[in-house]
Design an enzyme around this catalytic site. Structure first.
Site, short mmCIF file in Angstrom:
data_model
loop_
_atom_site.label_atom_id
_atom_site.label_comp_id
_atom_site.label_asym_id
_atom_site.label_seq_id
_atom_site.Cartn_x
_atom_site.Cartn_y
_atom_site.Cartn_z
N SER A 987 40.52 36.00 37.90
CA SER A 987 39.17 35.79 38.49
C SER A 987 39.20 34.94 39.62
O SER A 987 39.46 33.76 39.77
CB SER A 987 38.56 34.58 37.26
OG SER A 987 38.54 35.28 36.13
N THR A 988 39.04 35.97 40.85
CA THR A 988 39.12 35.36 41.89
C THR A 988 37.86 34.13 42.40
O THR A 988 38.29 33.53 43.40
CB THR A 988 38.83 36.52 43.08
OG1 THR A 988 37.59 37.32 42.71
CG2 THR A 988 39.91 37.76 42.70
N CYS A 989 36.82 34.26 41.58
CA CYS A 989 36.23 33.30 42.15
C CYS A 989 36.45 31.73 41.75
O CYS A 989 35.81 30.93 42.22
CB CYS A 989 34.65 33.50 41.18
SG CYS A 989 34.96 33.95 39.31
N PHE A 990 37.51 31.89 40.73
CA PHE A 990 37.98 30.61 40.38
C PHE A 990 39.48 30.69 40.99
O PHE A 990 40.45 29.62 40.56
CB PHE A 990 38.16 30.40 38.88
CG PHE A 990 36.92 30.18 38.35
CD1 PHE A 990 35.90 29.00 38.50
CD2 PHE A 990 36.09 31.33 37.58
CE1 PHE A 990 34.65 28.86 37.94
CE2 PHE A 990 34.81 31.11 37.07
CZ PHE A 990 34.12 29.98 37.14
#
Length: 1021
Positions: A987-990
């Site tokens: 999860s690149t957003c996290f």
């Protein structure tokens, strides 16, 4: 009756009385009228007589003039026929008659023609051999005619001077008359009778000389000039160089534009002329008087003539160097008071001085190229060697040579141009290498030698600030000798007890003449050195090491860096004006040239530019309080701030004018279905990186890659896209958004393009030729080899144009209007090199660059990037290009789902990354989990949110988060079922890696390698 008779008698008496009175009045009136009539007749007779006399006199004068003219014409006709030799007495008599009617005859044409014939007749009589009676000068020996002859010859010579003032030398006939009358003056005058040309005579000569010389092509012959100069000089010599005549000679003759350069040979009387001039002008009151009389333009002409006299009389210059330097400095300082930096209603344009607030004689403009050539003698080798003899006589110790540092990217390709002895100079210079010059001290600053050198430096510094339009010529002349600047630096290093820096810092706080002169020396050194390094290419600086050794540049840059820092931090710059402000800009300019050269190709050690005594916390406290010195430090030398510490983080988080909007992104897969993932900046980061990757792909032809290191710059042929400029503006906005959000993207720009984005190309320090290697190193070598070409460059068949292959068609670009027909020669080859570099890096891509910058600056204020160099901005855009520091990443990793730093899977993971993966695979791994292949600029401590690894048991679509059971199972390595068929996800957003609890290290390695090699987004499972 008797009464009646008496009454009658009375009446008759009254009538008779009245009758008598009337007749008397009438009589008196008639008498008066008669007298007036007689008087009128007499006046008419007198007037008639006077008119008749005037007419008779006029007619007599006309008859006499006609007779004289006829007699003169007959005389000259007989003389020209050659039938009779005229003796001196007949010439004297005819000259007396001609001069008698000279002022009374209105026929100027007659006078000019006859006076010309008279002069030729007189001169012809002097050429007759063995006949003294024919010689006109023989009458001077006659007892009765000596005085009349002297008066006559003076009248003849004065008329000659009057005619000289009216003649125009550019007309052929007038030019012949100028020669004739000058010959008369030279022939019939000597030092004892030279009073004839004193006073107004100098003005006549000045007008004649200016008319003949103040033009692009002089109309006076060398002989004529020599005659005028001799005529003007003889009374000065006769009067033993009296002040009055010497002043008149300097004002009227020596101020004529380039008269010294026009003279073929100087007369014998000028053997000590220069010394007399120098000593006379060295008196302050005389120099001021002459400058005020001449004003700016003619003062400059006098200056040029004095400089050329010094250039031609080196021995006298050596003996009177002190007075010579003082004279030139005073005259330049006078002109400098009226030099203005900008146009106004009170200024006039001068081709040498620039905007000038005194009267400018535009009639002298045509002669300014010659005056400029005279001024160039001041920075010619003979004069420089004479004035700087104390500096140039210094011997620099020599040691064994050390090999020059190799270029960072050696190129094995051969040059296309035939270059002779390309490394000849480098080989010769490396035969013996001198010791590195460092501050040593020991020389007293009040010594005569130091004072002399300082005064010379003041002279040249005054010339630089006064002769604004030829400033570059002065700097080029001063840098011509390779050893002048290093020896001047060696001289500076010896000044004071400790040498160098401390002395000049003390001078900043003193307002004495001695301190001003020392600072002028430093300023001249900085201006010249900056100019030298700017015009030298990389081969000359790094390989040949012309003038300065690399170690010396390191020492000099440290000196300059400290000097500028002290001027700012000690508050000197805040209150600086005039000379101190000029000093700061001079030293700062030299410093920034060295810094930018070092940024482009490193030659200094690590942390060389940093000020270790500068506490970032104090700096930012002062910035927040609005302290001026902190603002100036950030404005002028931001490179002294250590970027790799908390100070940089504070600097990065300084408040901005506005906050840009947030962009939310949702990906759609190949099937048209929305991909999973909540955008917490990570999805946007991935989107931004993907879109930038597309537009910067050279296959799209918006951008091209440089030869060799494959860095990006706008494609000159991007116009194949109809909306290419709009695309460039959009790309600029996207890159600005990434930089604004702190998102690093893998976009390596060519440094020359990035310099233009930052606006460095508008700086006076910028050089297109220095940036050319970042575009094409091979082209740069070929181009600069033209500068070193030993033969005739015109043999190479080059023109001032550039041929480009545009989609199969050869297009010729003219570097200047008409350039394709102008050959490249030895005279214009330097201009050709700079024009070509400017075309390749600026003109070809100007529209694309402007559009890109417009988009970029709509997001990023250019002032925000002012503190960074070009390489540092590249790091801001693309992150740190260093290899990923796994220890740093491991140190700042957070674990979830039962994982911990000692967990078996975690140990396997770090071992695989460090031992089994290549640097490229590690970069792919970082991109897989963070959407960026490069580490954060300041390390993983600044990765937000921090990198985390979570143990997962199910696929992403079934994942509901950590539970007590899942955490315990993960912690104790208890598996519900073997996850061997599942892949790691992220999860690149996290910045989160979701890792199954694999049973074998090999499975983890294979699955992880497969996952990071795929371009799928969040759905990989």
């Amino acid at each position: 009756c008797e009464a009646d008779f008496q009454l009658f008698t009375c009446s008759q008496g009254s009538c008779l009385y009245f009758a008598t009175q009337t007749s008397k009045s009438q009589f008196l009136d008639k008498a008066r009228l008669a007298r007036e009539e007689r008087r009128g007749h007499k006046e008419k007779e007198r007037a008639a007589t006077q008119i008749q006399a005037l007419i008779r006199r006029f007619l007599c004068r006309c008859r006499l003039q006609r007779e004289i003219r006829k007699e003169v014409d007959d005389f000259f006709a007989t003389t020209e026929s050659g039938t009779t030799k005229r003796n001196a007495l007949s010439i004297f008599k005819i000259a007396r008659k001609l001069l008698f009617i000279f002022d009374k005859d209105d026929n100027l044409c007659f006078l000019l023609q006859r006076f010309e014939k008279l002069c030729r007749t007189i001169l012809s009589s002097m050429e007759v051999e063995n006949e003294p009676k024919v010689w006109y000068v023989s009458l001077a020996l006659s007892k009765d005619l000596t005085i009349p002859w002297l008066k006559q010859i003076k009248d003849v010579l004065w008329v000659s001077c009057e005619f000289l003032k009216k003649l125009k030398p550019d007309i052929m006939q007038d030019n012949k008359l100028v020669t004739l009358y000058l010959t008369m003056l030279v022939t019939f005058t000597d030092t004892s009778t030279w009073k004839i040309i004193r006073g107004k005579g100098y003005r006549h000569f000045s007008i004649l000389l200016t008319n003949g010389l103040a033009r692009s092509r002089p109309s006076l012959s060398k002989g004529t000039l020599t005659a005028i100069f001799t005529l003007s000089l003889r009374p000065v010599v006769a009067a033993n160089f009296s002040d009055n005549l010497l002043r008149s000679f300097l004002i009227h003759i020596m101020s004529v534009p380039a008269i010294i350069s026009h003279l073929n040979t100087l007369t014998p009387d000028t053997h000590d002329l220069m010394r007399k001039f120098i000593l006379f002008v060295s008196r302050e009151e005389q120099c001021s008087d002459i400058c005020v009389c001449l004003e700016g333009s003619h003062t400059l002409c006098l200056l040029g003539n004095l400089i050329q006299l010094g250039y031609l009389n080196v021995k006298v210059l050596e003996q009177e160097a002190g007075h010579f330097v003082k004279d030139l400095t005073d005259m330049l300082s006078y002109c400098q008071r009226y030099v203005s930096q900008k146009k106004s209603n009170l200024t006039h344009w001068h081709p040498v001085l620039g905007w000038f607030s005194q009267t400018v004689h535009y009639g002298l403009n045509d002669s300014m190229p010659l005056v400029t050539k005279q001024l160039q003698c001041l920075w010619g080798v003979p004069v420089i060697c004479t004035l700087f003899c104390d500096v140039l006589s210094k011997k620099l110790e020599v040691q064994e040579p050390t090999p020059a540092p190799p270029p960072p990217q050696p190129n094995t390709l051969q040059n296309n141009l035939p270059v002779k002895n390309l490394f000849k100079r480098a080989f010769q210079k490396s035969a013996s290498v001198r010791n590195i010059l460092k501050p040593v001290g020991g020389r007293r600053v009040d010594s005569a030698e130091v004072q002399k050198v300082c005064s010379v430096c003041v002279l040249y510094q005054t010339a630089l600030t006064t002769l604004t339009q030829i400033r570059l010529q002065i700097l080029t002349g001063l840098t011509y000798l390779d050893d002048l600047l290093p020896k001047l630096w060696a001289f500076i290093c010896e000044l004071g007890p400790q040498g160098g820096l401390k002395l000049f810092l003390e001078c900043l706080n003193n307002d004495t003449d001695e301190s001003k002169q020392l600072l002028a020396m430093l300023m001249l050194f900085c201006d010249c050195s900056r100019h030298l390094i700017t015009i030298l290419d990389d081969i000359e600086v790094y390989e040949e090491q012309i003038s300065f050794k690399m170690e010396e540049l390191i020492t000099i840059s440290s000196f300059l860096n400290t000097f500028v820092y002290k001027m700012i931090w000690d508050g000197i710059l805040e209150n600086a004006n005039g000379e101190k402000l000029e000093l700061f800009h001079s030293v700062h300019g030299w410093l920034m040239v060295l810094y930018e050269r070092d940024c482009r190709r490193r030659f200094t050690p690590d942390e060389h530019w940093l000020r270790k005594d500068l506490k970032p916390s104090l700096l930012f406290q002062e910035l927040e309080k609005g302290k001026k010195r902190a603002q100036l430090l950030l404005q002028y030398i931001p490179h002294v701030i250590p970027h790799k510490n908390d100070g940089y983080d504070q600097l990065r988080r300084l408040p901005v004018n506005s906050i840009k909007g947030v962009i939310r992104v949702k990906f759609v897969n190949d099937l048209g279905v929305d991909e999973a993932g909540i955008d917490q900046d990570g999805v946007f980061k991935e989107f931004l990186e993907e879109i930038i990757k597309k537009v910067f792909n050279p296959a799209l032809n918006l951008f091209k890659t440089t030869n060799g290191n494959e860095r990006l710059y706008p494609s000159p042929t991007s116009n194949i896209h109809e909306n290419h400029l709009q695309l460039f503006e959009f790309v600029g906005k996207m890159l600005g958004k990434a930089l604004y959000e702190g998102i690093v993207v893998d976009v390596p720009f060519a440094s020359f393009f990035l310099s233009q984005v930052l606006g460095h190309h508008h700086s006076s320090f910028y050089s297109y030729i220095d940036e050319l290697p970042s575009l094409d190193s091979e082209f740069y070598k070929n181009l600069t080899s033209i500068k070193r070409y030993d033969g005739d460059v015109s043999d190479l068949g080059l023109t001032l144009s550039y041929d480009e292959d545009v989609m199969g068609q050869l297009v010729c670009h003219e570097l200047i209007p008409g350039g394709k027909t102008m050959p490249v020669t030895n005279e214009n080859k330097i201009s050709y090199i700079h024009l070509m570099a400017h075309f390749r890096m600026h003109t070809q891509i100007k529209d694309q660059t402007v559009a890109f910058i417009r988009g970029f600056r709509s997001i990023i204020n250019p002032e925000w990037l002012h503190m960074f160099s070009t390489p540092e901005v590249q790091r801001l855009i693309s992150g740190d290009n260093a290899e990923i520091d796994l220890d740093d990443l491991k140190k700042h990793t957070v674990y979830y789902g039962g994982f911990h730093s000692s967990h078996r899977v975690i140990i396997w993971l770090w071992d695989i990354l460090s031992s089994d993966f290549t640097p490229e695979e590690r970069a792919m791994f970082l991109k897989f989990v963070t959407s960026c292949s490069r580490p954060p600029l300041l390390g993983f401590a600044y990765l937000k949110p921090p990198f985390s690894i979570r143990c997962v048991e199910v696929s992403d679509d079934q994942d509901t988060g950590d539970t007590l059971g899942s955490v315990l199972r993960g912690f104790f390595t208890i598996r519900k079922k073997e996850p061997g068929g599942r892949l790691p996800t992220s999860s690149t957003c996290f910045n989160l890696l979701k890792l199954p609890n694999y049973s074998k290290k090999s499975i983890l390695r294979d699955k992880l390698r497969y996952a990071i090699s795929m371009n799928t987004g969040f759905e990989l499972s």
